[in-house]
Design a protein around this motif. Structure first.
Motif, PDB file in Angstrom:
ATOM      1  N   HIS A   1      -1.910  47.120  -0.064  1.00  0.00           N
ATOM      2  CA  HIS A   1      -0.762  46.734   0.752  1.00  0.00           C
ATOM      3  C   HIS A   1       0.524  46.846  -0.053  1.00  0.00           C
ATOM      4  CE1 HIS A   1       1.252  43.481   3.498  1.00  0.00           C
ATOM      5  NE2 HIS A   1       1.818  44.657   3.589  1.00  0.00           N
ATOM      6  N   VAL A   2       0.495  46.339  -1.275  1.00  0.00           N
ATOM      7  CA  VAL A   2       1.684  46.370  -2.116  1.00  0.00           C
ATOM      8  C   VAL A   2       2.126  47.801  -2.395  1.00  0.00           C
ATOM      9  CG1 VAL A   2       2.574  45.801  -4.411  1.00  0.00           C
ATOM     10  CG2 VAL A   2       1.234  44.118  -3.148  1.00  0.00           C
ATOM     11  N   SER A   3       1.167  48.714  -2.493  1.00  0.00           N
ATOM     12  CA  SER A   3       1.508  50.111  -2.793  1.00  0.00           C
ATOM     13  C   SER A   3       2.286  50.772  -1.665  1.00  0.00           C
ATOM     14  CB  SER A   3       0.235  50.916  -3.072  1.00  0.00           C
ATOM     15  OG  SER A   3      -0.534  51.088  -1.886  1.00  0.00           O
ATOM     16  N   LYS A   4       2.281  50.180  -0.475  1.00  0.00           N
ATOM     17  CA  LYS A   4       2.985  50.747   0.675  1.00  0.00           C
ATOM     18  C   LYS A   4       4.403  50.195   0.827  1.00  0.00           C
ATOM     19  CE  LYS A   4      -1.311  51.306   3.328  1.00  0.00           C
ATOM     20  NZ  LYS A   4      -2.038  50.884   4.565  1.00  0.00           N
ATOM     21  N   LEU A   5       4.777  49.244  -0.019  1.00  0.00           N
ATOM     22  CA  LEU A   5       6.066  48.583   0.160  1.00  0.00           C
ATOM     23  C   LEU A   5       7.230  49.562   0.076  1.00  0.00           C
ATOM     24  CD1 LEU A   5       5.567  45.276  -1.862  1.00  0.00           C
ATOM     25  CD2 LEU A   5       5.231  45.687   0.587  1.00  0.00           C
ATOM     26  N   ALA A   6       7.175  50.486  -0.882  1.00  0.00           N
ATOM     27  CA  ALA A   6       8.275  51.438  -1.064  1.00  0.00           C
ATOM     28  C   ALA A   6       8.426  52.351   0.157  1.00  0.00           C
ATOM     29  CB  ALA A   6       8.053  52.266  -2.324  1.00  0.00           C
ATOM     30  N   TRP A   7       7.318  52.690   0.798  1.00  0.00           N
ATOM     31  CA  TRP A   7       7.369  53.550   1.989  1.00  0.00           C
ATOM     32  C   TRP A   7       8.107  52.847   3.122  1.00  0.00           C
ATOM     33  CZ3 TRP A   7       6.861  58.388   3.523  1.00  0.00           C
ATOM     34  CH2 TRP A   7       6.665  58.656   4.875  1.00  0.00           C
ATOM     35  N   ASN A   8       7.838  51.566   3.314  1.00  0.00           N
ATOM     36  CA  ASN A   8       8.523  50.812   4.362  1.00  0.00           C
ATOM     37  C   ASN A   8      10.013  50.687   4.074  1.00  0.00           C
ATOM     38  OD1 ASN A   8       6.170  50.363   5.823  1.00  0.00           O
ATOM     39  ND2 ASN A   8       5.721  48.427   4.814  1.00  0.00           N
TER      40      ASN A   8
END
Length: 268
Positions: free
Chosen positions: A90-97
């Motif tokens: 989940h944390v790895s997707k933060l930059a995409w959001n």
């Protein structure tokens, strides 16, 4: 065949910590952080913000998007405890959001006053224009938590102000006041605190006068060619220019210029 279902279908039913205002008459949409007093951005809110930017990008009534806040602070950052509870995936997707304003094809303005820390700073850096006030303080304070920025903040900042200034901000968790951010080129304009709304309104009114198609093309061209060689950037610019050459907006712009009248751009 069973009906297809996606989690995003329900994610926008209850916005967490922000609201969306659409003014079709002015071709404007506002995303307003509204979790007093510091507008802390939660984990679900990050995903919702991405979906809202995508939805507004598909809305033909909207030509310019403003990201702003209620209260005296834009955002003091993210929900710290949420990082401990989130999975590594989940944390790895933060930059995409948080990159959603950058991916959005329409101009996005960040109106920043007061604290603009952590993810609040990072999502502002992903916008096309930043307007600050004399109360604004930009910061990436993650070193104080034994962490580093995780949503693109240090990467975007380094491209904008260089490695030396970025190390100063990131490695020292140093706050940059609004006037200094303007001097460094991080902000388009620095105004008194009570002038932020009028300065934002003025920029919106300016941007909506242009061709939406030309604006979308210019934003994508500039984003795509940022890391390209000069030769490749010029080549890409030529292809974009050629496509616009056959647009109805370009014809309208030329005819309006010769007729000495205001152009009526439609985005086609």
């Amino acid at each position: 065949m069973s009906q297809l279902k996606h989690p995003a279908h329900d994610l926008l039913d209850n916005l967490d910590g922000f609201r969306v205002e659409i003014d079709a008459a002015r071709h404007r949409a506002d995303i307003v952080l509204d979790r007093a007093p510091f507008n802390i951005i939660s984990m679900p809110e990050r995903e919702q913000l991405r979906l809202v930017f995508e939805a507004l990008d598909a809305n033909d009534d909207v030509r310019v998007i403003v990201l702003r806040s209620e209260g005296e602070h834009f955002s003091s950052g993210g929900d710290i405890r949420g990082f401990l509870e989130a999975s590594p995936e989940h944390v790895s997707k933060l930059a995409w959001n948080i990159a959603s304003p950058e991916r959005c094809s329409k101009p996005v303005i960040a109106a920043n006053r007061g604290y603009c820390f952590g993810v609040g700073f990072e999502i502002s850096l992903a916008c096309d224009f930043r307007i600050v006030t004399t109360t604004t303080e930009y910061a990436l304070p993650e070193q104080k938590l034994g962490q580093i920025p995780g949503s693109g903040g240090s990467a975007r900042l380094q491209k904008m102000v260089g490695i030396g200034r970025t190390k100063d901000i990131v490695m020292r968790s140093r706050r940059i006041p609004g006037p200094q951010a303007y001097d460094w080129g991080l902000a388009l304009e620095c105004v008194e605190n009570d002038q932020l709304e009028s300065a934002t309104d003025k920029l919106v009114a300016e941007l909506v006068k242009f061709s939406p198609l030309a604006q979308r093309t210019a934003k994508k061209l500039l984003n795509d060619s940022e890391d390209a060689s000069l030769a490749a950037a010029i080549e890409l610019e030529g292809h974009c220019y050629s496509r616009l050459r056959s647009s109805e907006d370009f014809r309208e712009g030329v005819e309006a210029f010769h007729a000495k009248r205001k152009a009526n751009f439609t985005g086609k």
